[in-house]
Design a protein around this motif. Structure first.
Motif, PDB file in Angstrom:
ATOM      1  N   ASN A   1      36.831  30.763  83.180  1.00  0.00           N
ATOM      2  CA  ASN A   1      37.069  31.950  82.995  1.00  0.00           C
ATOM      3  C   ASN A   1      36.790  31.988  81.673  1.00  0.00           C
ATOM      4  O   ASN A   1      37.454  31.636  79.888  1.00  0.00           O
ATOM      5  CB  ASN A   1      38.944  31.570  82.825  1.00  0.00           C
ATOM      6  N   PRO A   2      35.553  32.843  81.429  1.00  0.00           N
ATOM      7  CA  PRO A   2      34.851  32.690  79.792  1.00  0.00           C
ATOM      8  C   PRO A   2      35.319  33.830  79.550  1.00  0.00           C
ATOM      9  O   PRO A   2      36.273  34.661  79.696  1.00  0.00           O
ATOM     10  CB  PRO A   2      33.343  33.349  80.108  1.00  0.00           C
ATOM     11  N   LYS A   3      35.592  33.419  77.897  1.00  0.00           N
ATOM     12  CA  LYS A   3      36.258  34.113  77.002  1.00  0.00           C
ATOM     13  C   LYS A   3      35.211  35.138  76.629  1.00  0.00           C
ATOM     14  O   LYS A   3      33.828  34.117  75.939  1.00  0.00           O
ATOM     15  CB  LYS A   3      36.846  33.178  75.801  1.00  0.00           C
ATOM     16  N   PRO A   4      36.012  35.483  75.426  1.00  0.00           N
ATOM     17  CA  PRO A   4      34.533  36.255  74.426  1.00  0.00           C
ATOM     18  C   PRO A   4      33.574  35.350  73.895  1.00  0.00           C
ATOM     19  O   PRO A   4      32.451  35.354  73.640  1.00  0.00           O
ATOM     20  CB  PRO A   4      35.542  37.523  73.379  1.00  0.00           C
ATOM     21  N   ILE A   5      34.117  33.995  72.982  1.00  0.00           N
ATOM     22  CA  ILE A   5      33.349  33.460  71.855  1.00  0.00           C
ATOM     23  C   ILE A   5      32.230  32.554  73.115  1.00  0.00           C
ATOM     24  O   ILE A   5      31.367  32.380  72.515  1.00  0.00           O
ATOM     25  CB  ILE A   5      34.429  32.405  71.659  1.00  0.00           C
ATOM     26  N   ASP A   6      32.971  32.488  74.626  1.00  0.00           N
ATOM     27  CA  ASP A   6      31.704  31.498  75.349  1.00  0.00           C
ATOM     28  C   ASP A   6      30.275  32.929  75.010  1.00  0.00           C
ATOM     29  O   ASP A   6      29.252  32.155  75.151  1.00  0.00           O
ATOM     30  CB  ASP A   6      32.380  31.113  76.875  1.00  0.00           C
TER      31      ASP A   6
ATOM     32  N   HIS B   1      29.512  34.136  73.163  1.00  0.00           N
ATOM     33  CA  HIS B   1      28.610  34.366  71.664  1.00  0.00           C
ATOM     34  C   HIS B   1      28.201  33.271  71.488  1.00  0.00           C
ATOM     35  O   HIS B   1      26.973  32.650  70.885  1.00  0.00           O
ATOM     36  CB  HIS B   1      29.814  34.771  70.232  1.00  0.00           C
TER      37      HIS B   1
END
Length: 379
Positions: free
Chosen positions: A353-358, A360
């Motif tokens: 479940n990728p997040k925006p920080i991933d 970056h």
């Protein structure tokens, strides 16, 4: 004519104390008052005073062309013009070492980004026509660092007859200077009546220069906290060890300190011990209040925490809390991901479940591969 001498004379009359080395004010009791006096030099009324000075010099010292009586009979009048003007601003530091640190960092990090287009914008050439009548010699554009003497470094921006430069003056003064070697380059007229406009243009040029340097890189004065953390310190009559954040125990103590910092009544060594045991998954015998008390004493020696009155409760100091939080965040959120980018092993696929920080972190990892390759760290 030297405007510094005029400002010095008026400052004495106004009761402002100062020390002066050459044409540079090194210490000033009332900087705002001195600035108001200096601003009178660029007011329109300064034109009349400058004209009177020129006439006294011509008739009393030079005595060429017509004397005063012949001038009155013939109606002849002299006209004066501005040829070369310098506008400077001084930054006075309390510590000379801080000035050197700021100036050297400014040179190192600002010289390369100041390309030709940036210099033209600073000097006001950006809005001028591109196609102009070619003169005998084209204007020279350059960014230069000169060292005419051992203890003097000059950072210069040249454009033909206009120059911007920063250099040290004395032990604690950093001077920023805008020079019009020929006021014709400013395209605002050269007559004495244009003197306020000429000064205004030089002032705007200097402020654009300072703004550009500020946008390119923010210079800073670093304290010695990072270097002093691992060193021993004194708490009362007790000599305690330093703080090594490379050790897991000390990092977890700092994490416990950050977690307990909002406590309205402070915290005790037992509170810190409980937090650390949760983080390290240890028993009370492995890390108890006695261990926490020693670690808190080390933090007290670095002015990170302090004891509340004569109680056994503690509270963090704002500056120390900010520093410890910054060091932990940089280590966990910046340094560790960058070092991970240098490892040859990578997961076969991304996060479930990728997040925006991933995203970056992935971009940093890809970019750092090239950096490590250029630095010879890829292997």
């Amino acid at each position: 004519m030297n405007g510094h001498e005029y400002v010095a004379c008026q400052a004495r009359n106004a009761g402002i104390t100062f020390t002066k080395e050459g044409n540079c004010f090194t210490t000033i009791s009332d900087a705002a008052g001195l600035a108001k006096i200096a601003d009178t030099l660029s007011e329109p009324r300064a034109i009349g005073r400058l004209s009177q000075v020129c006439e006294r010099w011509i008739y009393a010292c030079v005595c060429f062309a017509l004397d005063f009586d012949e001038q009155k009979r013939s109606g002849f009048r002299y006209q004066y013009s501005n040829y070369q003007i310098e506008y400077s601003r001084n930054l006075v530091f309390e510590v000379g070492g801080h000035m050197d640190q700021v100036f050297q960092a400014l040179i190192d990090r600002s010289r390369a980004p100041l390309d030709l287009k940036t210099i033209k914008t600073i000097l006001g050439y950006r809005h001028r026509p591109i196609y102009r009548r070619r003169t005998k010699r084209s204007a020279e554009w350059e960014v230069a660092v000169e060292r005419p003497t051992y203890d003097l470094t000059i950072f210069k921006l040249h454009c033909g007859k206009l120059t911007l430069k920063i250099y040290t003056k004395g032990e604690r003064v950093l001077r920023i200077e805008a020079v019009a070697h020929n006021t014709r380059e400013l395209n605002c007229g050269r007559s004495l009546e244009k003197f306020p406009e000429v000064v205004s243009r030089l002032k705007a040029m200097l402020e654009r220069f300072a703004d550009a340097l500020s946008c390119i890189d923010q210079c800073f004065i670093a304290d010695e906290m990072l270097e002093h953390l691992p060193l021993a310190s004194q708490v009362g009559k007790t000599l305690v060890g330093g703080i090594d954040l490379n050790k897991a125990r000390m990092r977890q103590v700092v994490e416990a300190l950050i977690a307990l910092s909002p406590s309205p009544n402070g915290f005790t060594a037992s509170d810190v011990a409980v937090r650390v045991r949760v983080l390290r998954k240890q028993s009370p015998s492995q890390y108890g209040p006695r261990h926490a008390g020693y670690d808190l004493k080390k933090l007290r020696g670095k002015h990170i925490v302090r004891r509340i009155g004569h109680t056994r409760r503690y509270e963090p100091l704002p500056t120390g809390l900010r520093a410890m939080t910054a060091l932990l965040v940089l280590r966990n959120k910046a340094i560790k991901p960058l070092l991970a980018a240098a490892q040859p092993l990578h997961p076969a696929r991304g996060a479930h479940n990728p997040k925006p920080i991933d995203a970056h972190y992935h971009a940093i990892e890809v970019a750092m591969k090239g950096v490590f390759h250029e630095l010879g760290l890829a292997a």
